[in-house]
Structure formats: structure tokens, C-alpha cells
Design a protein around this motif. Structure first.
Motif, PDB file in Angstrom:
ATOM      1  N   LYS A   1      14.431  -8.224   1.916  1.00 11.69           N
ATOM      2  CA  LYS A   1      13.873  -7.210   0.501  1.00 11.69           C
ATOM      3  C   LYS A   1      12.275  -7.206   0.509  1.00 11.69           C
ATOM      4  N   ARG A   2      11.615  -8.454   0.324  1.00  9.11           N
ATOM      5  CA  ARG A   2      10.883  -9.398   0.275  1.00  9.11           C
ATOM      6  C   ARG A   2       9.956  -8.889   2.015  1.00  9.11           C
TER       7      ARG A   2
ATOM      8  N   ALA B   1       6.175  -5.609   5.989  1.00  6.72           N
ATOM      9  CA  ALA B   1       6.546  -4.949   7.111  1.00  6.72           C
ATOM     10  C   ALA B   1       5.620  -3.577   6.085  1.00  6.72           C
ATOM     11  N   PHE B   2       6.383  -2.708   5.485  1.00  6.84           N
ATOM     12  CA  PHE B   2       6.502  -1.314   4.885  1.00  6.84           C
ATOM     13  C   PHE B   2       4.159  -1.527   4.617  1.00  6.84           C
ATOM     14  N   ILE B   3       3.797  -1.941   4.154  1.00  3.83           N
ATOM     15  CA  ILE B   3       2.657  -1.784   4.075  1.00  3.83           C
ATOM     16  C   ILE B   3       1.797  -3.271   5.358  1.00  3.83           C
ATOM     17  N   LEU B   4       2.648  -3.269   5.554  1.00  3.17           N
ATOM     18  CA  LEU B   4       1.055  -3.840   6.774  1.00  3.17           C
ATOM     19  C   LEU B   4       1.286  -2.691   7.467  1.00  3.17           C
ATOM     20  N   GLU B   5       2.698  -1.674   7.471  1.00  2.00           N
ATOM     21  CA  GLU B   5       2.886  -0.522   8.425  1.00  2.00           C
ATOM     22  C   GLU B   5       1.730   0.659   7.890  1.00  2.00           C
TER      23      GLU B   5
ATOM     24  N   GLY C   1      -3.164 -10.103   7.996  1.00  2.00           N
ATOM     25  CA  GLY C   1      -3.149  -9.141   8.038  1.00  2.00           C
ATOM     26  C   GLY C   1      -2.626  -8.193   6.799  1.00  2.00           C
ATOM     27  N   LEU C   2      -1.424  -8.643   5.988  1.00  2.00           N
ATOM     28  CA  LEU C   2      -1.886  -8.388   4.549  1.00  2.00           C
ATOM     29  C   LEU C   2      -2.905  -8.560   3.549  1.00  2.00           C
TER      30      LEU C   2
ATOM     31  N   ILE D   1      13.616  -4.113   8.776  1.00  2.00           N
ATOM     32  CA  ILE D   1      12.223  -4.843   8.683  1.00  2.00           C
ATOM     33  C   ILE D   1      11.817  -2.899  10.274  1.00  2.00           C
ATOM     34  N   LYS D   2      12.761  -2.431  10.117  1.00  6.17           N
ATOM     35  CA  LYS D   2      12.461  -1.451  11.296  1.00  6.17           C
ATOM     36  C   LYS D   2      12.536   0.031  10.828  1.00  6.17           C
TER      37      LYS D   2
END
Lengths: 658, 180
Positions: A27-28, A33-37, A318-319, B52-53
């Protein structure tokens, strides 16, 4: 067998419950990844859109993800695989730093004489210099220096150097290296649990706050390997302070932090009370945060070439960009062989450029850490702004981690730069970096945090969720002093903070150093007190003592004082409040209930820490009580840290049973 | 928040909403991954890939299909990609995985792993069709939409599967191994 039978088979073959720790970790990582995206989405502006027949693009996307994830797979497994891995990543002693001032000569010496001197000083820290010598196998080839014989260096230095030439190394030497590493790594200074103090003898308790959390990371690692941590490794306050508590923030930014005091019944000893002190630093949101002038100083030496090192460093940086404002500047300095600037100071608005520079970095070669550090300071100075936070962010796998040959000049160098307004924070990467005394010292001298990042999830916690705490100090040298009222309290005991005790007179002495609070930080301290009229007293009353029982003022348990300095100031401020027992008559509001849940969770963690330290004062309170209390008071737990905690307690219970 | 508003907020980039969405979907992702892989560590890897995807592509969800369909598309793609990477890199390890399964899992779990292996060997698209229709309860039409094939293709695969499993089931030796 037909399809019906197959459907039945699906029903019969039960799917095991997902592992909660893995779930929390995934989850973390997904959150990260959600934030990086979102950062990349902003940088590119044009986003691909979903069409009904975009199977191809999906396939492509999935493949791309896959390559990254299979890499991640490797290290998550490694981390799970435990102790052996820890040893492989042992301390590497990378470069001899003979002197370090503004125009330094960097001498890497490999003569055996010098090595002997390092050997000696590992045991007996010398007053002068030394540290960090490049003894990495690869590098010696590259610089055509005479490699010292493996035998001599093996047991002392870098287990890595053994790997490429393992056939030439006798087995017992590897074993020696391992066992030395082992004893060397996890060394803890022993501290007795704070004992019970009698108020009449010692009414005043003084200590420094502590916002470190390393002990929690260590305990977690041990428990994930199925063993109980050694008692000395458990610092209760660091366990408690690992979690972010939703205490009420200060009303106005004029006061740097708020202090709340809660008095409640002790869960583990009837008749006792807990005095719970919660400190919450004010948070600054992204618009209000001061400008940052950051220099990333990244270790890209050969030893960083592991999935949980350089790739994780890149993702972490990046984060971190996500936590910055477009007008902030970032520069990148790398060190390996020779130090160099990989990116001149660049506005965060040009995020794409920064990310591209990060992406290009490759691990290889040796370490020239001191040179890198000097260059980083040079860049920070060039771009120095007085009103900004000027900070160097060092990311390394521990080449600066050779704490035993404590390098005074390096420390002084960092401290001197701090006084000019450039701070230093240190992030450790890679498993097994626990013996991080020098990193801690450097960060402390640089007014920064030393944190340890072993997964993308941890990076998310430190660099995004708690970024402002790591970047912006709001109060320095924070000390707490509590004076207990002998009329109301017979005995007291501070839970944890054994290593942070101060003398009574240190409180008012502004020269005495103490811990710092960053923006949004929460700090918790808990006292257990025994009221005068309680039967829970551990110490008998003195026979000859005149008991001056006055009814006056016995509603007040004590008086709390805090001292702190605002960043850049030399004189401290004082805040104080009395500690009173709540009347408990009125019903709690929703806010109060929420607050109480936060307090309860921290008490559960404190209880856990005490059990791990032997549980001398907590009667029959056990792991199940910890689990129950923690479960009940988990709150939102957006990132799963508290869920992970509950799992850790279960693991401790299992480990205990073994 | 309702499921729709959570999804909408997550698509819009709301962290909290995405966390909630992830929490809500985790179990079904894991369940599919476990059935696909037949063991926990691999299922966790696939689940991680999917999550992640999902994190990276949620913003592209535009509601042309139901969220569930869209999600399972990711799940199936990740599972297949994972399988490909496994067969490329770990031809040997796959065998040991089988043994590990037979030691720890129940009889029916072992059986399921073997049957799915047979189904997979029938050709491209069979395994995911079986999982979606027979385990996850999608209609042929939904599964067809999800996999981007004709409904008749799904129906044919399920039919074909039944025939061949029946044939295999009656031939000796196929189920033998785990009983030995």
C-alpha cells in the motif's frame, strides 16, 4: 472434470488471508507511485487517455512496470531473508580523509601503516581526523594502487571486497569478517531503565526531547527476522515517536509548537496514573514553506549498485521533489572516484530536468565522499539565500558510517557550515546500516535529521508525509522539565528517554544542546506517577519524615516547563503549564475522543517497548493487551504504519514463544 | 464517500481517496493473483505489480467501462506479464515452487494449481477466461469486454475447456502425481 467442477474447485481451494505487513508495504509503495505519477503527470502535461482499444499501450505500460517491479521483488525478498544479507552490506571504510577545510587536499592512502593506524583507532577513537578509506576492490584496480592483502583488510573492513576474490580468501577469514561485522554492527550503549523516583527526594525531572526513530526501524527488522531485539536496542521513546500523532496543532504560527498534557489511569498498574505530554510542531503547508536551496549529495560508488540503494535513492529524491515548491532550487552532486556536479542548481519548476538528471546516474567506481561534501557545500554557498533553508541532503549506503574512527574535523566542518546557515541531513540506504553513529553526529552538527530508508514505503514516510519535519526546523534545543507536587504525587517514573536525561541545572543553561523539532513533528513523553493516596507505591514512606500534608494545591500533580530556541536564535524561550487531573465528569466530544485514541495508541507503543525491555514496571500487561489497545486506537492509519505495528507485536509474541 | 465518489476523487489525484480505493480493492486483487500464481510469495509480487500499475494509471480511468472491468484488465495484464517474465527467467524455480505448494496447501489447492496448469496449456487466453468466469463470476459478455475479444470466443474457450478437462480427467496419470 468439467467447468462446474472447476468452479467448485475454486470455491474449495481457499485463498489464504493476505499478510498484513506485506499489504501495508504494498500500500505504501503504491501510494508513493501514485504521488510520483502526479509529479510526472504535471511535468509532461499531456497524459495518455484511455480508449476502448488501447490494449497495446496497456501492455507496454505493464511491461515497463514489470521490469521495475521485478527488481523491487529482488530486494523485498532479500530484506525478508534476513541476517545474512545484513552482513553482506557491512560497513565499508571508504576513504582516508586527512584534513578537510575549504581548500582541502584529499589524500587517499593505502599504505599498510595507515591501515594499521585505522585499525587501532577503530577501537580507540582518536582525537584527530581519519576515517573513510577507499578500500573497495574495484577502485583499487581503477586507481592502480597496490591493493593491500585481502587477509589483512578482510576482517576489519568491507565484506564486499571479499566477494570478487572469494577463492583467494581462506574460509576462516570470511567467518572472522562475518563475526566481527556482526558484533561490530549491532552495538548499543547500555542504559538502565529509568527507575522510580520518590518525589520528596527528587521532585524535578529534566530531559531533552528526542525525535529519532532509528530504534523502531531496528526493532522492526529484528522482529521481521523472528527474533526479539536485545533490550538495550529498544529505546521506548523512539518507538513511540516513530508514529505521527494527531495532537492539536498550535493555534497560531507565532508559537512553534503546542503542548498538551493528559492525565489518565495507568493501564498496567492499578492506582497509578499516566501523565502524557504531547508536543505538536506547527505544520507549514507547501505555499507557506520557506524557499529551499537544496543540494542532493548522492553516493554513486560501486557499492550503491544494488536494487535497494541507488534505484531507491533516485525514487526517493523524486518523491522529495514532490514536497518542494516550484521556486525552490535543487542541485545534484555525486561522488564516486571523483566528485562532480551532476546538475547545477535548478528550479523545481523544471522538474523534468531534475528527474532526467537523477535517472542518468549510475553506480560505479569508488568513493570520494569528502570531496563530494566540499563540492556540495560550494554549490549550496553559490546559491545561498539568507531567508531560504539551505540544506545538503546526503544519501549514502553508509560510507560515512564509520562512526568508530570518529572524525572530529569532518564533524567540525559540518558544524562550522551550519553556523553559516547551511544545514545537513543524512539519509541512509540499504539494509544493515544500523551502526550509524557518524551519520547521526553529522546530521546533529548540521541541524538535520539522520534517517534510514530501506523501502520506498519508508521513503514515502520520511520524504513526503513528514518532509516538512525533515526540512524545516521550527524549534531547537527543546528541553522538558517537570516538577512534581509532593502533596499529590508520591512517586514518578519517566518512560524511556534514558539516554536523554539532563541535569536539573541544564534546563536553564542555553549552552547545553538538546533535540530539535521540525515542522509538523510530534513528540511524546509519558510519565507514570503514583498519587500520594494510592496503594501502588513501590517505595515505603520514610519513618522519620515529617509529612507536611497540606490540602492546598493537591489538585495539581506537577508543573511542566519547556525551553526552546527559535531557529537562528541563541536565547531560549520558556513555556509552562500545570498538570492537573481532569474532573472526568463531562462526556468527551468527538475531537476529544479522537485525541484520546491517539494518546492511547502511543501508550500501547510505550507498553510494547517496556515489555521488550523486560517489563519490570508493568505488572501483567502483555502483548495481547498491546494488540488490543493498538487495534482499538488505530484511527485512520492512512499509510498502514499502525497496522504494521500490530503485526510486529504479534511477531514479538511468536518470537517470545520460541 | 460512496464507491463512485472515491474513484472519481482518486482519478482526480486525491491521495486519501486513492488510499481508500486501494484498501477496498486489495483483497480481490490479491485473490486473483493468488489463484493465478498458486502460491503466496508470487501472489504478493503480482499484487504489488497491480497496485503500482493501478497507482500509475488510475488517472487515465475515464469511466468508459465499469471500474471493476478496468481494474481486472490491469490485473490480468500484470498477471500475464509476470508469468512471461517467470518463464523467461525461472524455468527451474517453477518446479520447486510446485513442490512447495504441495507441502503446505490443502488437497484442493494442489489440485487447482494442477488443473489451471492444464487449462493454461490449452492455449492463449484460457487461464484468464477460466478465472474471470468461473472464479470471479463475470458473465461471458463481461469477460469478453474485459479481455477485448468476442463474447463467442469466451464461450468457445469455456466449452473447449470443459471438453478437454473431461478428457484429461478420465485419462490415468494426470491427477496421479499429487496422490502419490
Amino acid at each position: 472434470m468439467n467447468e462446474d467442477k472447476l468452479s467448485q474447485l475454486f470455491k474449495q481451494a481457499s485463498v489464504p488471508e493476505p499478510n498484513e505487513i506485506i499489504r501495508a508495504r504494498i500500500k505504501r509503495e503504491a501510494m508513493a507511485a501514485f504521488i510520483l505519477e502526479s509529479s510526472q503527470g504535471n511535468a509532461e502535461t499531456a497524459r495518455p487517455t484511455e480508449t476502448s482499444s488501447d490494449v497495446n499501450s496497456k501492455q507496454r505500460g505493464a511491461t515497463m512496470v514489470n521490469s521495475k517491479a521485478s527488481m523491487r521483488r529482488v530486494w523485498t525478498r532479500h530484506i525478508a531473508s534476513g541476517a545474512a544479507f545484513v552482513l553482506v552490506l557491512g560497513v565499508s571504510l571508504k576513504l582516508v580523509l586527512n584534513s578537510l577545510d575549504d581548500q582541502t587536499q584529499y589524500v587517499s592512502s593505502h599504505s599498510s601503516a595507515d591501515e594499521k593506524s585505522i585499525h587501532a583507532e577503530q577501537d580507540q577513537p582518536a582525537a584527530t581526523l581519519h576515517a573513510i578509506a577507499p578500500l573497495d576492490g574495484k577502485e583499487q584496480v581503477a586507481t592502480k594502487m597496490v591493493a593491500p592483502s585481502t587477509n589483512r583488510m578482510a576482517p576489519r573492513f568491507d565484506f564486499y571486497t571479499l566477494l570478487p576474490r572469494s577463492e583467494s580468501v581462506p574460509h576462516q577469514d570470511q567467518d572472522a569478517a562475518l563475526s566481527l561485522e556482526e558484533t561490530h554492527r549491532d552495538r548499543f550503549s547500555h542504559s538502565d531503565e529509568s527507575n522510580v523516583k520518590v518525589v520528596k527526594e527528587q521532585p524535578v525531572s529534566t530531559f531533552s526531547i528526542d525525535v529519532d526513530t532509528a530504534s523502531y526501524s531496528f526493532v522492526r527488522r529484528q522482529l521481521n527476522q523472528g527474533v526479539l531485539p536485545p533490550e538495550d536496542a529498544v529505546r521506548v521513546e523512539e518507538l513511540v515517536n516513530y508514529f505521527d500523532y494527531q495532537y492539536t496543532p498550535p493555534a497560531s504560527p507565532k508559537e512553534p509548537f503546542s503542548t498538551q498534557v493528559k492525565v489518565m489511569d495507568s493501564p498496567w498498574r492499578t492506582g497509578n496514573k499516566l501523565v502524557h505530554i504531547g508536543i505538536k510542531g506547527y505544520s507549514i503547508d507547501q505555499h507557506a514553506q520557506p524557499d529551499s536551496n537544496l543540494v542532493f549529495l548522492l553516493d554513486v560508488s560501486g557499492s550503491m549498485d544494488a536494487p535497494d540503494k541507488l534505484p531507491l535513492v533516485k525514487q526517493s529524491m523524486g518523491l522529495l521533489l514532490e514536497s518542494l515548491k516550484p521556486s525552490d532550487t535543487v542541485a545534484i552532486v555525486v561522488y564516486a572516484g571523483a566528485a562532480g556536479a551532476a546538475l547545477e542548481p535548478t528550479k523545481v519548476a523544471e522538474k523534468g530536468k531534475i528527474l532526467a538528471a537523477l535517472e542518468q546516474l549510475q553506480a560505479g567506481g569508488s568513493t570520494a565522499g569528502a570531496q563530494g561534501l566540499a563540492l556540495a557545500y560550494q554549490l549550496a554557498e553559490r546559491n545561498f539565500k539568507k531567508e531560504s533553508v539551505n540544506r545538503i541532503i546526503l544519501a549514502t549506503d553508509g560510507d560515512f558510517n564509520v562512526g568508530v574512527t570518529l572524525d572530529e574535523s569532518l564533524e567540525d566542518f559540518v558544524a562550522r557550515k551550519r553556523r553559516t546557515g547551511i544545514y545537513l541531513s543524512v539519509f541512509g540506504f540499504g539494509e544493515g546500516n544500523y551502526q550509524d553513529a557518524l551519520m547521526q553526529t553529522l546530521a546533529q552538527n548540521g541541524n538535520g535529521v539522520a534517517a534510514y530508508i530501506d523501502t520506498l514505503g519508508e521513503a514515502q514516510k520520511i520524504l513526503v508525509n513528514e518532509a516538512t519535519s525533515a526540512l524545516f526546523p521550527i524549534a531547537n534545543d527543546v528541553k522538558i522539565q517537570v516538577e512534581f507536587n509532593p502533596v499529590a504525587v508520591a512517586e514518578y517514573r519517566l518512560i524511556g528517554y534514558e539516554t536523554r536525561a539532563l541535569n536539573r541545572e541544564d534546563f536553564n543553561n542555553d549552552k547545553v544542546d538538546a533535540g530539535d523539532i521540525g515542522a509538523g513533528h510530534t513528540v511524546t513523553a509519558i510519565y507514570e506517577v503514583t498519587p500520594v493516596d494510592s496503594n501502588a507505591k513501590l517505595v515505603d514512606a520514610s519513618r522519620y519524615e515529617r509529612d507536611a500534608q497540606t490540602k492546598a494545591n493537591n489538585s495539581e500533580l506537577g508543573f511542566l516547563k519547556l525551553r526552546y530556541k527559535l531557529p537562528g536564535e541563541l536565547e531560549s524561550h520558556l513555556v509552562s503549564t500545570s498538570i492537573t487531573v481532569p474532573d472526568g465528569a463531562h462526556e468527551q466530544t468527538t475531537t476529544e475522543k479522537k485525541l484520546q485514541a491517539e494518546v492511547n495508541f502511543s501508550v500501547a507503543v510505550a507498553g510494547f517497548g517496556q515489555i521488550l525491555r523486560g517489563g519490570k514496571y508493568i505488572d501483567n500487561w502483555n502483548y495481547d493487551d498491546v494488540i488490543e489497545t493498538a487495534q482499538k486506537n488505530k484511527g485512520d492509519d492512512l499509510y498502514g504504519y499502525r497496522t504494521e505495528f500490530v503485526q510486529l507485536v504479534r511477531k514479538a509474541k511468536t518470537a517470545k514463544a520460541l | 464517500m460512496t464507491a463512485e465518489t472515491v474513484i472519481a476523487a482518486a482519478v482526480g489525484g486525491d491521495k486519501r481517496a486513492f488510499a481508500e480505493l486501494l484498501e477496498g480493492q486489495y483483497h480481490r486483487i490479491y485473490r486473483f493473483a493468488y489463484r493465478w500464481c498458486g502460491n503466496v510469495p508470487d501472489a504478493e509480487d503480482v499484487t504489488q505489480l497491480v497496485c503500482i500499475k493501478l497507482a500509475k494509471s488510475i488517472r487515465q480511468f475515464q469511466g468508459h467501462s465499469t471500474f471493476s472491468t478496468w481494474l481486472y484488465r490491469i490485473v490480468v495484464n500484470c498477471a500475464k506479464d509476470w508469468q512471461k517474465s517467470q518463464s523467461r527467467h525461472l524455468g527451474e524455480a517453477a518446479l520447486t515452487d510446485d513442490i512447495a505448494v504441495s507441502h503446505s496447501a490443502s488437497e484442493s489447492a494442489v489440485l487447482l494449481v494442477q488443473v489451471l496448469k492444464q487449462v493454461d496449456a490449452m492455449g492463449e487466453g484460457f487461464k484468464e477466461s477460466a478465472l474471470l468466469v468461473l472464479a470471479e463470476g463475470f458473465s461471458h459478455r463481461e469477460a469478453a469486454n474485459l479481455l477485448g475479444v468476442q463474447e463467442s470466443t469466451i464461450s468457445w474457450r469455456i466449452h473447449e475447456m470443459r471438453q478437454r478437462l473431461a478428457a484429461l480427467g478420465s485419462s490415468p496419470g494426470v491427477w496421479k502425481r499429487h496422490h502419490e
